[in-house]
Design a protein around this motif. Sequence first.
Motif, mmCIF file in Angstrom:
data_model
loop_
_atom_site.group_PDB
_atom_site.id
_atom_site.type_symbol
_atom_site.label_atom_id
_atom_site.label_comp_id
_atom_site.label_asym_id
_atom_site.label_seq_id
_atom_site.Cartn_x
_atom_site.Cartn_y
_atom_site.Cartn_z
ATOM 1 N N ASP A 1 0.824 -1.205 0.000
ATOM 2 C CA ASP A 1 0.000 0.000 0.000
ATOM 3 C C ASP A 1 0.859 1.256 0.000
ATOM 4 O O ASP A 1 1.427 1.629 1.016
ATOM 5 C CB ASP A 1 -0.919 -0.026 1.221
ATOM 6 C CG ASP A 1 -1.967 1.059 1.173
ATOM 7 O OD1 ASP A 1 -2.710 1.170 2.143
ATOM 8 O OD2 ASP A 1 -2.036 1.796 0.173
ATOM 9 N N ASP A 2 0.948 1.927 -1.169
ATOM 10 C CA ASP A 2 1.768 3.123 -1.306
ATOM 11 C C ASP A 2 1.259 4.277 -0.446
ATOM 12 O O ASP A 2 2.055 5.040 0.088
ATOM 13 C CB ASP A 2 1.825 3.576 -2.764
ATOM 14 C CG ASP A 2 2.664 2.649 -3.624
ATOM 15 O OD1 ASP A 2 3.465 1.883 -3.065
ATOM 16 O OD2 ASP A 2 2.509 2.695 -4.858
ATOM 17 N N ASP A 3 -0.062 4.425 -0.316
ATOM 18 C CA ASP A 3 -0.617 5.503 0.504
ATOM 19 C C ASP A 3 -0.197 5.351 1.953
ATOM 20 O O ASP A 3 0.153 6.329 2.619
ATOM 21 C CB ASP A 3 -2.147 5.530 0.414
ATOM 22 C CG ASP A 3 -2.626 6.014 -0.940
ATOM 23 O OD1 ASP A 3 -1.854 6.716 -1.622
ATOM 24 O OD2 ASP A 3 -3.771 5.688 -1.306
ATOM 25 N N GLU A 4 -0.212 4.139 2.424
ATOM 26 C CA GLU A 4 0.191 3.887 3.814
ATOM 27 C C GLU A 4 1.672 4.206 4.009
ATOM 28 O O GLU A 4 2.067 4.793 5.005
ATOM 29 C CB GLU A 4 -0.087 2.425 4.176
ATOM 30 C CG GLU A 4 0.026 2.151 5.654
ATOM 31 C CD GLU A 4 -0.371 0.720 5.985
ATOM 32 O OE1 GLU A 4 0.205 0.192 6.946
ATOM 33 O OE2 GLU A 4 -1.235 0.155 5.289
ATOM 34 N N ARG A 5 2.482 3.856 3.004
ATOM 35 C CA ARG A 5 3.916 4.144 3.066
ATOM 36 C C ARG A 5 4.158 5.653 3.078
ATOM 37 O O ARG A 5 4.982 6.158 3.840
ATOM 38 C CB ARG A 5 4.609 3.511 1.859
ATOM 39 C CG ARG A 5 6.102 3.644 1.926
ATOM 40 C CD ARG A 5 6.850 3.001 0.801
ATOM 41 N NE ARG A 5 6.081 2.056 0.044
ATOM 42 C CZ ARG A 5 6.388 1.699 -1.200
ATOM 43 N NH1 ARG A 5 7.426 2.207 -1.792
ATOM 44 N NH2 ARG A 5 5.650 0.832 -1.856
ATOM 45 N N LEU A 6 3.436 6.379 2.236
ATOM 46 C CA LEU A 6 3.571 7.826 2.194
ATOM 47 C C LEU A 6 3.129 8.449 3.513
ATOM 48 O O LEU A 6 3.796 9.354 4.027
ATOM 49 C CB LEU A 6 2.755 8.400 1.033
ATOM 50 C CG LEU A 6 2.830 9.908 0.843
ATOM 51 C CD1 LEU A 6 4.274 10.351 0.598
ATOM 52 C CD2 LEU A 6 1.946 10.336 -0.303
ATOM 53 N N ASP A 7 2.037 7.967 4.067
ATOM 54 C CA ASP A 7 1.577 8.469 5.371
ATOM 55 C C ASP A 7 2.633 8.239 6.447
ATOM 56 O O ASP A 7 2.892 9.113 7.270
ATOM 57 C CB ASP A 7 0.265 7.794 5.788
ATOM 58 C CG ASP A 7 -0.909 8.237 4.939
ATOM 59 O OD1 ASP A 7 -0.786 9.289 4.263
ATOM 60 O OD2 ASP A 7 -1.932 7.530 4.949
ATOM 61 N N GLN A 8 3.229 7.058 6.431
ATOM 62 C CA GLN A 8 4.267 6.747 7.415
ATOM 63 C C GLN A 8 5.464 7.679 7.245
ATOM 64 O O GLN A 8 5.991 8.208 8.223
ATOM 65 C CB GLN A 8 4.715 5.293 7.278
ATOM 66 C CG GLN A 8 5.761 4.914 8.312
ATOM 67 C CD GLN A 8 6.293 3.510 8.112
ATOM 68 O OE1 GLN A 8 6.077 2.907 7.066
ATOM 69 N NE2 GLN A 8 6.984 3.006 9.099
ATOM 70 N N SER B 1 7.288 14.662 10.078
ATOM 71 C CA SER B 1 6.652 15.632 10.989
ATOM 72 C C SER B 1 7.216 15.564 12.405
ATOM 73 O O SER B 1 7.070 16.511 13.170
ATOM 74 C CB SER B 1 5.139 15.436 11.013
ATOM 75 O OG SER B 1 4.812 14.228 11.672
ATOM 76 N N MET C 1 5.495 10.698 5.899
ATOM 77 C CA MET C 1 5.116 12.053 6.312
ATOM 78 C C MET C 1 5.058 12.167 7.839
ATOM 79 O O MET C 1 5.420 13.201 8.405
ATOM 80 C CB MET C 1 3.776 12.453 5.690
ATOM 81 C CG MET C 1 3.823 12.574 4.159
ATOM 82 S SD MET C 1 5.175 13.589 3.529
ATOM 83 C CE MET C 1 4.569 15.205 3.935
ATOM 84 N N LEU C 2 4.627 11.118 8.520
ATOM 85 C CA LEU C 2 4.594 11.114 9.989
ATOM 86 C C LEU C 2 6.010 11.185 10.551
ATOM 87 O O LEU C 2 6.275 11.950 11.483
ATOM 88 C CB LEU C 2 3.874 9.857 10.492
ATOM 89 C CG LEU C 2 3.720 9.748 12.001
ATOM 90 C CD1 LEU C 2 2.819 10.867 12.534
ATOM 91 C CD2 LEU C 2 3.169 8.384 12.378
#
Length: 164
Positions: free
Chosen positions: A96-103, A109, A105-106
């Motif tokens: 899941d690329d979206d999950e990887r991107l969210d991780q 941050s 970005m977290l």
Amino acid sequence: MKQETTSIERLFRQHYSKMYHLARYILFDTDECHDVVSDVFARILEDKITLLPDTEEAFLLRSVRNRCLNLIARKSVKERATRQLLDDTTGVMAADDDERLDQLMLIISHLEPPLRQQILRLRYLQEMSYQEIADNLCVSKVTVYNHLSQAMDTIRKHLKTTKR
């Protein structure tokens, strides 16, 4: 102003072909070649550079060559960093690329100090050069480099620990 326009038009007509072919020889990309040559002429206009007739061709060709080499260097650094981040994250969450991107970005941050976050974002989201970031934040290029290096190390460590 009319004399400047006439002068730049003459330079353009007289040297564009040679400048474009040099850029094409170095970059192999039509759009980038046009951009590089246009940037050289834009810089001449913006900086109000006066060229001597006997050295104008050498100046223009050297400017194209330098701009091409800078473009290659910028792309090389960006591609290496992207490839390194992607290599480190490939096994983490390939599903899941979206999950990887969210991780990612977290992790970004939570980087400390906040200056590190800012430098990372300016470099990779706004594609600013080290010098542009340094000028923008009133820090040295070495500071920019160090923060980027430490940010990449932190991101790599976090991604490896979540991979296990």
